[in-house]
Design a protein around this motif. Structure first.
Motif, PDB file in Angstrom:
ATOM      1  N   THR A  57       4.311  31.356  24.848  1.00 61.34           N
ATOM      2  CA  THR A  57       6.130  32.206  25.790  1.00 61.34           C
ATOM      3  C   THR A  57       6.370  33.581  25.846  1.00 61.34           C
ATOM      4  OG1 THR A  57       6.355  33.270  23.236  1.00 61.34           O
ATOM      5  CG2 THR A  57       6.880  30.957  23.803  1.00 61.34           C
ATOM      6  N   PRO A  58       5.987  34.213  27.248  1.00 64.02           N
ATOM      7  CA  PRO A  58       6.570  35.395  27.640  1.00 64.02           C
ATOM      8  C   PRO A  58       6.804  36.716  26.421  1.00 64.02           C
ATOM      9  CG  PRO A  58       7.649  33.886  29.337  1.00 64.02           C
ATOM     10  CD  PRO A  58       7.496  33.590  27.552  1.00 64.02           C
ATOM     11  N   HIS A  59       6.505  37.646  26.815  1.00 62.98           N
ATOM     12  CA  HIS A  59       5.852  38.542  25.675  1.00 62.98           C
ATOM     13  C   HIS A  59       5.378  39.516  26.083  1.00 62.98           C
ATOM     14  CE1 HIS A  59       3.121  38.450  23.388  1.00 62.98           C
ATOM     15  NE2 HIS A  59       2.555  36.920  23.578  1.00 62.98           N
ATOM     16  N   GLU A  60       5.084  40.157  27.517  1.00 60.28           N
ATOM     17  CA  GLU A  60       4.162  40.928  28.176  1.00 60.28           C
ATOM     18  C   GLU A  60       5.315  42.320  28.396  1.00 60.28           C
ATOM     19  OE1 GLU A  60       0.633  42.260  31.219  1.00 60.28           O
ATOM     20  OE2 GLU A  60       2.142  39.615  31.323  1.00 60.28           O
ATOM     21  N   ASP A  61       5.160  43.576  28.190  1.00 58.59           N
ATOM     22  CA  ASP A  61       6.005  44.326  28.117  1.00 58.59           C
ATOM     23  C   ASP A  61       6.079  44.209  30.318  1.00 58.59           C
ATOM     24  OD1 ASP A  61       7.335  47.027  28.597  1.00 58.59           O
ATOM     25  OD2 ASP A  61       6.482  47.296  26.596  1.00 58.59           O
ATOM     26  N   PRO A  62       6.754  44.251  30.715  1.00 57.63           N
ATOM     27  CA  PRO A  62       6.554  44.706  32.015  1.00 57.63           C
ATOM     28  C   PRO A  62       6.728  46.436  32.064  1.00 57.63           C
ATOM     29  CG  PRO A  62       8.852  44.120  31.493  1.00 57.63           C
ATOM     30  CD  PRO A  62       8.356  43.973  30.080  1.00 57.63           C
ATOM     31  N   ALA A  63       6.947  47.381  31.284  1.00 57.70           N
ATOM     32  CA  ALA A  63       6.207  48.365  31.561  1.00 57.70           C
ATOM     33  C   ALA A  63       5.242  49.274  31.601  1.00 57.70           C
ATOM     34  CB  ALA A  63       8.048  49.198  31.001  1.00 57.70           C
ATOM     35  N   ALA A  64       4.652  47.894  30.192  1.00 50.66           N
ATOM     36  CA  ALA A  64       3.156  48.470  30.050  1.00 50.66           C
ATOM     37  C   ALA A  64       2.474  47.453  29.896  1.00 50.66           C
ATOM     38  CB  ALA A  64       3.370  49.147  28.870  1.00 50.66           C
ATOM     39  N   SER A  65       1.812  47.265  30.996  1.00 49.11           N
ATOM     40  CA  SER A  65       0.975  45.910  31.385  1.00 49.11           C
ATOM     41  C   SER A  65      -0.108  45.568  29.898  1.00 49.11           C
ATOM     42  CB  SER A  65       0.101  45.678  32.191  1.00 49.11           C
ATOM     43  OG  SER A  65      -0.262  46.954  33.170  1.00 49.11           O
ATOM     44  N   ASN A  66      -0.321  44.144  29.318  1.00 46.94           N
ATOM     45  CA  ASN A  66      -1.127  44.152  28.859  1.00 46.94           C
ATOM     46  C   ASN A  66      -0.380  44.555  27.129  1.00 46.94           C
ATOM     47  OD1 ASN A  66      -3.433  44.405  30.742  1.00 46.94           O
ATOM     48  ND2 ASN A  66      -2.794  43.136  30.865  1.00 46.94           N
ATOM     49  N   HIS A  67       1.214  44.412  27.233  1.00 43.54           N
ATOM     50  CA  HIS A  67       1.335  44.902  25.736  1.00 43.54           C
ATOM     51  C   HIS A  67       2.304  44.198  25.578  1.00 43.54           C
ATOM     52  CE1 HIS A  67      -1.288  48.771  26.743  1.00 43.54           C
ATOM     53  NE2 HIS A  67      -1.181  48.414  25.077  1.00 43.54           N
ATOM     54  N   CYS A  68       2.857  44.020  23.985  1.00 41.23           N
ATOM     55  CA  CYS A  68       4.052  43.021  23.754  1.00 41.23           C
ATOM     56  C   CYS A  68       5.371  44.110  24.061  1.00 41.23           C
ATOM     57  CB  CYS A  68       3.455  42.836  22.479  1.00 41.23           C
ATOM     58  SG  CYS A  68       4.843  42.106  21.590  1.00 41.23           S
ATOM     59  N   ASP A  69       6.121  42.928  24.396  1.00 41.96           N
ATOM     60  CA  ASP A  69       7.732  43.712  24.488  1.00 41.96           C
ATOM     61  C   ASP A  69       7.950  43.780  23.707  1.00 41.96           C
ATOM     62  OD1 ASP A  69       8.037  41.316  24.804  1.00 41.96           O
ATOM     63  OD2 ASP A  69       9.365  41.189  26.472  1.00 41.96           O
ATOM     64  N   ILE A  70       7.720  43.010  22.032  1.00 37.45           N
ATOM     65  CA  ILE A  70       8.826  42.860  20.888  1.00 37.45           C
ATOM     66  C   ILE A  70       9.096  44.398  20.112  1.00 37.45           C
ATOM     67  CG2 ILE A  70       9.069  41.694  18.854  1.00 37.45           C
ATOM     68  CD1 ILE A  70       8.110  38.685  20.080  1.00 37.45           C
ATOM     69  N   ASP A  71       9.774  44.532  20.009  1.00 33.59           N
ATOM     70  CA  ASP A  71       9.448  45.935  18.917  1.00 33.59           C
ATOM     71  C   ASP A  71       8.905  45.359  17.263  1.00 33.59           C
ATOM     72  OD1 ASP A  71      10.645  48.886  18.684  1.00 33.59           O
ATOM     73  OD2 ASP A  71      12.102  48.075  16.658  1.00 33.59           O
ATOM     74  N   GLY A  72       8.235  47.380  16.919  1.00 32.76           N
ATOM     75  CA  GLY A  72       7.386  47.100  15.969  1.00 32.76           C
ATOM     76  C   GLY A  72       6.472  46.315  15.711  1.00 32.76           C
ATOM     77  N   CYS A  73       5.685  45.447  17.308  1.00 27.46           N
ATOM     78  CA  CYS A  73       4.560  44.521  17.228  1.00 27.46           C
ATOM     79  C   CYS A  73       3.523  45.600  16.944  1.00 27.46           C
ATOM     80  CB  CYS A  73       4.841  43.730  18.086  1.00 27.46           C
ATOM     81  SG  CYS A  73       3.116  42.784  18.096  1.00 27.46           S
ATOM     82  N   LEU A  74       2.847  45.133  16.268  1.00 34.11           N
ATOM     83  CA  LEU A  74       0.874  46.390  17.197  1.00 34.11           C
ATOM     84  C   LEU A  74       0.447  45.977  17.840  1.00 34.11           C
ATOM     85  CD1 LEU A  74      -1.533  47.422  15.569  1.00 34.11           C
ATOM     86  CD2 LEU A  74      -2.519  45.192  15.240  1.00 34.11           C
ATOM     87  N   MET A  75       0.793  45.378  18.612  1.00 36.43           N
ATOM     88  CA  MET A  75       0.608  45.812  20.440  1.00 36.43           C
ATOM     89  C   MET A  75       2.028  46.156  21.494  1.00 36.43           C
ATOM     90  SD  MET A  75      -2.289  44.554  20.386  1.00 36.43           S
ATOM     91  CE  MET A  75      -2.959  44.495  21.818  1.00 36.43           C
ATOM     92  N   GLY A  76       2.442  46.700  20.542  1.00 35.04           N
ATOM     93  CA  GLY A  76       3.279  47.605  21.181  1.00 35.04           C
ATOM     94  C   GLY A  76       2.789  48.838  21.918  1.00 35.04           C
ATOM     95  N   ALA A  77       2.370  49.245  23.356  1.00 40.13           N
ATOM     96  CA  ALA A  77       2.111  50.401  23.835  1.00 40.13           C
ATOM     97  C   ALA A  77       2.145  50.978  23.106  1.00 40.13           C
ATOM     98  CB  ALA A  77       2.902  50.636  25.476  1.00 40.13           C
ATOM     99  N   GLU A  78       2.987  51.960  22.604  1.00 42.63           N
ATOM    100  CA  GLU A  78       3.327  53.222  22.384  1.00 42.63           C
ATOM    101  C   GLU A  78       1.751  53.616  21.078  1.00 42.63           C
ATOM    102  OE1 GLU A  78       6.401  50.507  20.300  1.00 42.63           O
ATOM    103  OE2 GLU A  78       5.465  50.812  21.915  1.00 42.63           O
ATOM    104  N   ILE A  79       1.200  52.230  20.629  1.00 39.55           N
ATOM    105  CA  ILE A  79       0.100  52.449  19.680  1.00 39.55           C
ATOM    106  C   ILE A  79      -0.316  53.564  20.074  1.00 39.55           C
ATOM    107  CG2 ILE A  79      -0.811  51.101  17.821  1.00 39.55           C
ATOM    108  CD1 ILE A  79       1.315  50.826  17.213  1.00 39.55           C
ATOM    109  N   GLU A  80      -1.196  53.189  21.375  1.00 42.46           N
ATOM    110  CA  GLU A  80      -2.120  53.622  22.261  1.00 42.46           C
ATOM    111  C   GLU A  80      -1.860  55.199  21.300  1.00 42.46           C
ATOM    112  OE1 GLU A  80      -3.020  52.365  25.515  1.00 42.46           O
ATOM    113  OE2 GLU A  80      -4.324  50.333  24.482  1.00 42.46           O
ATOM    114  N   PHE A  81      -0.898  56.036  21.767  1.00 42.12           N
ATOM    115  CA  PHE A  81      -0.576  56.731  22.172  1.00 42.12           C
ATOM    116  C   PHE A  81      -0.284  57.606  20.854  1.00 42.12           C
ATOM    117  CE2 PHE A  81      -0.262  54.986  25.893  1.00 42.12           C
ATOM    118  CZ  PHE A  81      -0.973  54.895  26.616  1.00 42.12           C
TER     119      PHE A  81
END
Length: 303
Positions: A242-266
């Motif tokens: 199902t679509p869940h790629e963050d349009p503002a951060a490619s290759n990251h998840c757009d679901i709040d609280g997921c391990l694959m959120g872009a903020e995890i890298e920073f």
């Protein structure tokens, strides 16, 4: 933004051929003559020396062990080995090489939890972790190309037979892309299908700012997040169910609280997440994968 590296590195060894020429060897000699006997002995000495030198030269041209290693399977784009990493069909063994600058070895707690994460999300059961201590490259910051060059010089674990090998470098220098004045620091990155870097000095610096979060917490979060990328998340080798790629951060998840959120890298983003979870009394500070990411992994051969 992550940039994959596709350059292949080759090592060139120069081999020099030597000719050993015996000259001035007389063809005539008198039997029972002392001079003739000396010449005969001299001939044997030179003949033996020539044989030794020729044998030595033959041994020198034998391929060195590292030249026999096929590195091509470990020089692919990020996510290219996602299916092989998740499943146990083609490559049943997983070898993880941890290369760390002296004084920057990851904590045992983080490594234990990281291995557990792999076992829970993949079907790999035979997992080996080996450590390699390295001297500091002496750089103030590191670009991904410099990290890749260090890998070329130091990596020893590559795919072989039924073993898939992953290389993780724990650096003593921050990323060249950091903007510390804006609290934008990179904690980790993947740059090939089996290659990852953890900016351990930065990890320790931000972890030490909090009394609620440990270095092991930050290490674990970054390791598991980057392993998610190597496993093909998000839309990086494991297709989205199902679509869940963050349009503002490619290759990251757009679901709040997921391990694959872009903020995890920073730095700032991750610390905010870990702090909130710790203060909320969560059993673990590190977030989990959401259902959409789990569905992607399962569809590509994972658990």
């Amino acid at each position: 933004m992550r940039t994959d590296l596709f350059g292949r590195s080759f090592r060139l060894f120069g081999l020099f051929d030597h000719k050993y020429i015996l000259e001035g060897m007389g063809s005539r000699y008198k039997p029972n003559n002392t001079i003739a006997m000396k010449r005969f002995r001299l001939f044997l000495i030179f003949a033996g020396l020539t044989l030794f030198l020729n044998c030595s030269k033959d041994e020198d041209v034998q391929p060195r062990p590292e030249e026999q290693i096929d590195r091509s399977a470990n020089l692919l784009a990020t996510g290219a080995s996602a299916g092989d990493l998740l499943a146990n069909t083609n490559l049943s063994n997983l070898l993880i090489e941890i290369a760390y600058v002296e004084g920057f070895r990851p904590t045992s707690t983080a490594m234990t939890n990281f291995e557990q994460f792999i076992r829970e999300r993949t079907f790999k059961e035979n997992i080996t972790i080996q450590y390699k201590s390295l001297p500091s490259p002496g750089e103030a910051t590191l670009t991904l190309q410099e990290v890749a060059d260090l890998e070329t010089a130091n990596r020893t674990a590559y795919n072989e037979n039924t073993t898939l090998a992953i290389y993780i470098y724990f650096a003593d220098a921050p990323s060249d892309d950091d903007e510390p004045e804006q609290d934008l620091v990179t904690l980790g990155s993947v740059y090939r299908n089996t290659s990852m870097v953890i900016y351990e000095r930065t990890v320790r610096d931000i972890a030490n700012r909090s009394s609620n979060i440990t270095v092991a917490d930050v290490e674990e979060a970054v390791l598991c997040h980057e392993m998610g990328h190597l496993s093909g998340l998000v839309n990086l080798g494991s297709p989205m169910i199902t679509p869940h790629e963050d349009p503002a951060a490619s290759n990251h998840c757009d679901i709040d609280g997921c391990l694959m959120g872009a903020e995890i890298e920073f730095g700032g983003g991750l610390m905010g997440i870990l702090e909130r979870r710790a203060l909320a009394g969560k059993s673990q500070a590190v977030p989990n994968l959401d259902s959409a990411c789990l569905a992607d992994l399962q569809a590509n051969g994972g658990r």
